[in-house]
Scaffold this active site. Structure first.
Site, mmCIF file in Angstrom:
data_model
loop_
_atom_site.group_PDB
_atom_site.id
_atom_site.type_symbol
_atom_site.label_atom_id
_atom_site.label_comp_id
_atom_site.label_asym_id
_atom_site.label_seq_id
_atom_site.Cartn_x
_atom_site.Cartn_y
_atom_site.Cartn_z
ATOM 1 N N HIS A 23 -52.532 45.500 43.039
ATOM 2 C CA HIS A 23 -52.851 44.097 43.296
ATOM 3 C C HIS A 23 -54.145 43.664 42.599
ATOM 4 O O HIS A 23 -54.276 42.516 42.201
ATOM 5 C CB HIS A 23 -52.919 43.828 44.806
ATOM 6 C CG HIS A 23 -51.574 43.847 45.451
ATOM 7 N ND1 HIS A 23 -51.117 44.915 46.193
ATOM 8 C CD2 HIS A 23 -50.572 42.944 45.448
ATOM 9 C CE1 HIS A 23 -49.898 44.654 46.626
ATOM 10 N NE2 HIS A 23 -49.538 43.466 46.183
ATOM 11 N N HIS A 29 -44.736 45.153 40.257
ATOM 12 C CA HIS A 29 -44.231 46.192 41.153
ATOM 13 C C HIS A 29 -43.103 45.651 42.015
ATOM 14 O O HIS A 29 -42.925 44.450 42.160
ATOM 15 C CB HIS A 29 -45.358 46.782 42.013
ATOM 16 C CG HIS A 29 -46.075 45.781 42.856
ATOM 17 N ND1 HIS A 29 -47.050 44.938 42.351
ATOM 18 C CD2 HIS A 29 -45.954 45.463 44.157
ATOM 19 C CE1 HIS A 29 -47.505 44.166 43.319
ATOM 20 N NE2 HIS A 29 -46.853 44.450 44.430
ATOM 21 N N CYS A 64 -41.977 40.692 54.697
ATOM 22 C CA CYS A 64 -42.017 41.118 53.294
ATOM 23 C C CYS A 64 -42.906 42.343 53.162
ATOM 24 O O CYS A 64 -43.802 42.563 53.971
ATOM 25 C CB CYS A 64 -42.489 39.991 52.381
ATOM 26 S SG CYS A 64 -44.044 39.260 52.852
ATOM 27 N N HIS A 66 -43.238 46.288 50.505
ATOM 28 C CA HIS A 66 -42.921 47.066 49.309
ATOM 29 C C HIS A 66 -42.187 48.342 49.711
ATOM 30 O O HIS A 66 -42.586 48.980 50.682
ATOM 31 C CB HIS A 66 -44.207 47.487 48.582
ATOM 32 C CG HIS A 66 -45.162 46.381 48.349
ATOM 33 N ND1 HIS A 66 -46.173 46.067 49.231
ATOM 34 C CD2 HIS A 66 -45.262 45.504 47.331
ATOM 35 C CE1 HIS A 66 -46.860 45.053 48.763
ATOM 36 N NE2 HIS A 66 -46.328 44.677 47.615
ATOM 37 N N GLU A 84 -42.399 45.482 61.647
ATOM 38 C CA GLU A 84 -43.188 44.249 61.650
ATOM 39 C C GLU A 84 -42.722 43.242 62.703
ATOM 40 O O GLU A 84 -43.547 42.640 63.386
ATOM 41 C CB GLU A 84 -43.142 43.619 60.261
ATOM 42 C CG GLU A 84 -44.179 42.566 60.020
ATOM 43 C CD GLU A 84 -44.323 42.217 58.553
ATOM 44 O OE1 GLU A 84 -44.242 41.014 58.245
ATOM 45 O OE2 GLU A 84 -44.502 43.133 57.724
ATOM 46 N N GLU A 109 -50.591 39.020 43.122
ATOM 47 C CA GLU A 109 -49.235 39.443 43.456
ATOM 48 C C GLU A 109 -48.393 39.249 42.205
ATOM 49 O O GLU A 109 -48.196 38.121 41.764
ATOM 50 C CB GLU A 109 -48.666 38.580 44.590
ATOM 51 C CG GLU A 109 -49.210 38.884 45.955
ATOM 52 C CD GLU A 109 -48.539 40.085 46.597
ATOM 53 O OE1 GLU A 109 -47.334 40.297 46.392
ATOM 54 O OE2 GLU A 109 -49.237 40.804 47.308
ATOM 55 N N GLU A 111 -44.833 40.536 41.364
ATOM 56 C CA GLU A 111 -43.786 41.303 42.008
ATOM 57 C C GLU A 111 -42.396 40.976 41.495
ATOM 58 O O GLU A 111 -42.087 39.830 41.192
ATOM 59 C CB GLU A 111 -43.832 41.068 43.529
ATOM 60 C CG GLU A 111 -45.130 41.560 44.124
ATOM 61 C CD GLU A 111 -45.177 41.490 45.629
ATOM 62 O OE1 GLU A 111 -45.953 42.265 46.206
ATOM 63 O OE2 GLU A 111 -44.444 40.678 46.232
#
Length: 175
Positions: A23, A29, A64, A66, A84, A109, A111
């Site tokens: 980041h 990513h 959200c 990774h 979460e 970010e 992504e």
């Protein structure tokens, strides 16, 4: 140390990096975003906890994160939704997109975001370290709010919202 999966523009893995370093450097990513709906069509929004490393206090999609190196993206999405938001439901791949946004704290970010959707009408037991609030709203009401108060929402959510609306209109009855 949490690592993320570095990818090229075609989502082919090219390596891994420590999450915060990815980041800081704005490295592309792999990520995922989850959009959960009630059976009546209302969408589950979450407000990110104020202590998040970026975008704390902003409203966004249901969940959200990774995938970890070696972890399938759908499995990661299911795992993270449970961690979460405190529930599980069947997730369906919807679409992918790439976005790049830099924040006031110097983090970026960048992504390749895999979007999943699902339906859930049960109890929510959100992790307060991750989520400060949540609510269900109609997509039209959310769209109006994003247009009049864009500063209240995450960048990736503003990009994904029109795409999820189109997906929802075409596919909601198939979920």
């Amino acid at each position: 140390m949490i690592e993320v999966i570095l990818v090229d523009k075609d989502n082919v893995q090219i390596g891994t990096a420590e999450k915060m370093e990815a980041h800081r450097q704005g490295l592309l990513h792999r990520a995922f975003s989850i959009f959960i709906f009630k059976s009546n069509g209302e969408f589950l929004l979450q407000q990110r906890a104020p202590g998040k490393y970026h975008n704390g206090g902003l409203w966004t999609n249901t969940c959200c994160s990774h995938p970890l190196p070696g972890e399938d993206t759908l499995n990661a999405a299911c795992r993270r939704l449970s961690e979460e938001m405190g529930f599980s439901t069947r997730l369906t791949p919807a679409f992918n997109f790439i976005y790049n946004a830099t924040f006031d704290n110097g983090l970026t970010e960048h992504e390749f975001d895999h979007v999943f959707t699902g339906i859930y009408d049960g109890e929510i037991k959100a992790d307060k370290a991750e989520v400060s609030d949540y609510c269900y709203k109609k997509l039209e009401d959310i769209t109006d709010s994003v247009q009049t108060h864009p500063q209240k929402y995450t960048e990736w959510f503003k990009i994904a919202l029109p795409k999820i609306k189109t997906f929802h209109e075409k596919n909601f009855n198939k979920l």
